[in-house]
Design a protein around this motif. Structure first.
Motif, PDB file in Angstrom:
ATOM      1  N   PRO A  53       0.025  19.330  -7.445  1.00  0.00           N
ATOM      2  CA  PRO A  53      -0.497  20.317  -6.488  1.00  0.00           C
ATOM      3  C   PRO A  53      -0.408  19.792  -5.056  1.00  0.00           C
ATOM      4  N   ARG A  54      -0.669  20.718  -4.153  1.00  0.00           N
ATOM      5  CA  ARG A  54      -0.649  20.327  -2.743  1.00  0.00           C
ATOM      6  C   ARG A  54      -1.717  19.255  -2.469  1.00  0.00           C
ATOM      7  N   ASN A  55      -1.340  18.304  -1.615  1.00  0.00           N
ATOM      8  CA  ASN A  55      -2.194  17.162  -1.249  1.00  0.00           C
ATOM      9  C   ASN A  55      -2.494  16.253  -2.437  1.00  0.00           C
ATOM     10  N   GLY A  56      -1.838  16.478  -3.560  1.00  0.00           N
ATOM     11  CA  GLY A  56      -1.996  15.575  -4.693  1.00  0.00           C
ATOM     12  C   GLY A  56      -1.201  14.295  -4.487  1.00  0.00           C
ATOM     13  N   GLU A  57      -1.676  13.215  -5.063  1.00  0.00           N
ATOM     14  CA  GLU A  57      -1.043  11.909  -4.884  1.00  0.00           C
ATOM     15  C   GLU A  57      -0.601  11.347  -6.229  1.00  0.00           C
ATOM     16  N   VAL A  58       0.586  10.790  -6.241  1.00  0.00           N
ATOM     17  CA  VAL A  58       1.162  10.165  -7.423  1.00  0.00           C
ATOM     18  C   VAL A  58       1.412   8.690  -7.095  1.00  0.00           C
ATOM     19  N   GLU A  59       0.995   7.806  -8.023  1.00  0.00           N
ATOM     20  CA  GLU A  59       1.107   6.362  -7.786  1.00  0.00           C
ATOM     21  C   GLU A  59       2.237   5.775  -8.623  1.00  0.00           C
ATOM     22  N   PHE A  60       2.998   4.868  -7.974  1.00  0.00           N
ATOM     23  CA  PHE A  60       4.097   4.178  -8.632  1.00  0.00           C
ATOM     24  C   PHE A  60       3.883   2.667  -8.522  1.00  0.00           C
ATOM     25  N   GLU A  61       4.499   1.956  -9.454  1.00  0.00           N
ATOM     26  CA  GLU A  61       4.399   0.506  -9.490  1.00  0.00           C
ATOM     27  C   GLU A  61       5.796  -0.087  -9.625  1.00  0.00           C
ATOM     28  N   ALA A  62       6.052  -1.204  -8.912  1.00  0.00           N
ATOM     29  CA  ALA A  62       7.345  -1.880  -8.957  1.00  0.00           C
ATOM     30  C   ALA A  62       7.153  -3.317  -9.437  1.00  0.00           C
ATOM     31  N   LEU A 108      -3.587   1.782   5.817  1.00  0.00           N
ATOM     32  CA  LEU A 108      -4.775   2.620   5.953  1.00  0.00           C
ATOM     33  C   LEU A 108      -5.499   2.808   4.640  1.00  0.00           C
ATOM     34  N   ASP A 109      -4.934   2.325   3.562  1.00  0.00           N
ATOM     35  CA  ASP A 109      -5.536   2.491   2.245  1.00  0.00           C
ATOM     36  C   ASP A 109      -5.779   1.102   1.648  1.00  0.00           C
ATOM     37  N   PRO A 110      -7.023   0.591   1.657  1.00  0.00           N
ATOM     38  CA  PRO A 110      -7.283  -0.756   1.126  1.00  0.00           C
ATOM     39  C   PRO A 110      -6.975  -0.891  -0.351  1.00  0.00           C
ATOM     40  N   ALA A 111      -6.914   0.235  -1.075  1.00  0.00           N
ATOM     41  CA  ALA A 111      -6.652   0.150  -2.509  1.00  0.00           C
ATOM     42  C   ALA A 111      -5.206  -0.219  -2.805  1.00  0.00           C
ATOM     43  N   GLN A 112      -4.322  -0.065  -1.848  1.00  0.00           N
ATOM     44  CA  GLN A 112      -2.927  -0.392  -2.047  1.00  0.00           C
ATOM     45  C   GLN A 112      -2.629  -1.784  -1.476  1.00  0.00           C
ATOM     46  N   PRO A 113      -2.076  -2.656  -2.275  1.00  0.00           N
ATOM     47  CA  PRO A 113      -1.739  -3.983  -1.757  1.00  0.00           C
ATOM     48  C   PRO A 113      -0.602  -3.908  -0.750  1.00  0.00           C
TER      49      PRO A 113
END
Length: 347
Positions: free
Chosen positions: A248-257, A290-295
């Motif tokens: 949906p709009r403004n939804g976020e999807v997380e990926f890992e490498a 801006l997002d502390p949850a992301q390394p």
């Protein structure tokens, strides 16, 4: 004859005269009482006190007791200073030789540790064969060697990517990119005595040995070229979070490498960069700063279903459709790229 000459110079005064002892040309004339005239042969009448010239013992004899003692003190002091200088020089030479040999022992021990850690299996181990071990050097048994791996090192010895000066602002926030997994600090102490000054300490870092990567795609002329072969891709990109498709709009999807070597073992402390590759739609990457949850290393990254923001109204524009994410890593000068699976953005 001598007394006759002296009487003649005195005007042949036959009266009794008393002369005080005086110094005459380095001679002392003793008190003389002339009681009788002198004859031509230089003899003196009976009862006359002969005058004699006595050479001064103080002027022509040895040193006095005070002078002798003072000379001995000066000589003893000079000898003491000379012996002290020689002794200090010998001690300095001995310590310099000790320091040189201890530095050579530390270098040889460090070379053995580096050779042992050049095997990736050894590097990934707990280093129990060297960590906290004390032993005598085989070539110079008089030196004791202690090796400590991963000791609490000073902050100035930590390594950052790309460098410490650029990461200094993030250090206080705890989101700095410090490479602690792929670099092992090693401290080697070589001692030869009980004093804390009788030792040499060497700090160094031993990096993880380079691993072989499987055949990886490269970007040539804007096109992603994947070499043929059944080898697995070294860079793995997975979808690990977010709502299902369509997003949906403004939804976020997380990926890992994750970057793996040819044996499939993950390589640590690798920094990743992410890009949105539009297929039929478009989206925006969430700023990791801006997002502390992301390394900040980029091992994970989120993408948001929004495209552009109107600066005057603050409203977002949306571009539904399909997108993919591309992860990029550089390992020992080799650039590795990989695309993610497609993400479908809802209307």
């Amino acid at each position: 004859m001598v007394l006759a000459e002296w009487d003649r110079h005195l005007g042949e005064d036959r009266a009794a005269r008393t002369f005080s002892a005086s110094r005459i040309d380095k001679f002392v004339f003793c008190q003389v009482r002339a009681a009788a005239p002198c004859d031509m042969l230089g003899s003196i009448s009976t009862g006359a006190l002969a005058g004699v010239f006595v050479r001064s013992s103080r002027l022509t004899g040895g040193f006095s007791l005070v002078e002798t003692v003072l000379a001995y003190f000066l000589l003893a002091g000079a000898i003491y200073l000379i012996v002290g200088l020689f002794h200090g020089g010998l001690r300095a030479h001995s310590r310099s030789q000790r320091l040189t040999e201890a530095a050579r022992v530390a270098e040889s021990t460090l070379a053995r540790v580096r050779a042992w850690a050049s095997d990736p299996i050894h590097f990934s181990s707990p280093w129990s064969g060297y960590n906290g071990v004390t032993f005598a050097d085989p070539d110079l048994p008089g030196y004791q060697v202690r090796v400590d791996c991963r000791p609490p090192s000073p902050d100035s010895l930590d390594l950052f990517s790309p460098c410490r000066s650029l990461e200094a602002s993030y250090l206080a926030l705890g989101i700095d990119r410090c490479m602690k997994a792929s670099v092992v600090p090693v401290r080697i102490q070589v001692s030869w005595g009980r004093s804390y000054q009788d030792q040499v300490t060497v700090w160094t870092h031993i990096a993880e040995p380079e691993r072989a990567l499987a055949a990886s795609p490269t970007l040539v002329g804007g096109e992603l070229t994947i070499p043929p072969g059944p080898a697995p891709h070294p860079l793995v990109v997975r979808r690990v979070g977010g709502p299902p498709d369509p997003v949906p709009r403004n939804g976020e999807v997380e990926f890992e490498a994750q970057l793996n070597d040819a044996r499939g073992i993950p390589i640590r402390d690798v920094m990743f960069e992410w890009y949105v590759v539009p297929v039929t739609g478009n989206a925006t990457l969430v700023d990791s700063q801006l997002d502390p949850a992301q390394p900040r290393s980029g091992t994970t990254r989120r993408v948001r279903h929004c495209y552009a923001q109107n600066p005057s109204t603050g409203a977002w524009r949306y571009a539904p459709g399909a997108i993919r994410l591309r992860a990029r890593a550089r390992y020992h000068g080799v650039e590795v790229l990989q695309l993610s699976e497609e993400v479908v953005l809802g209307p």
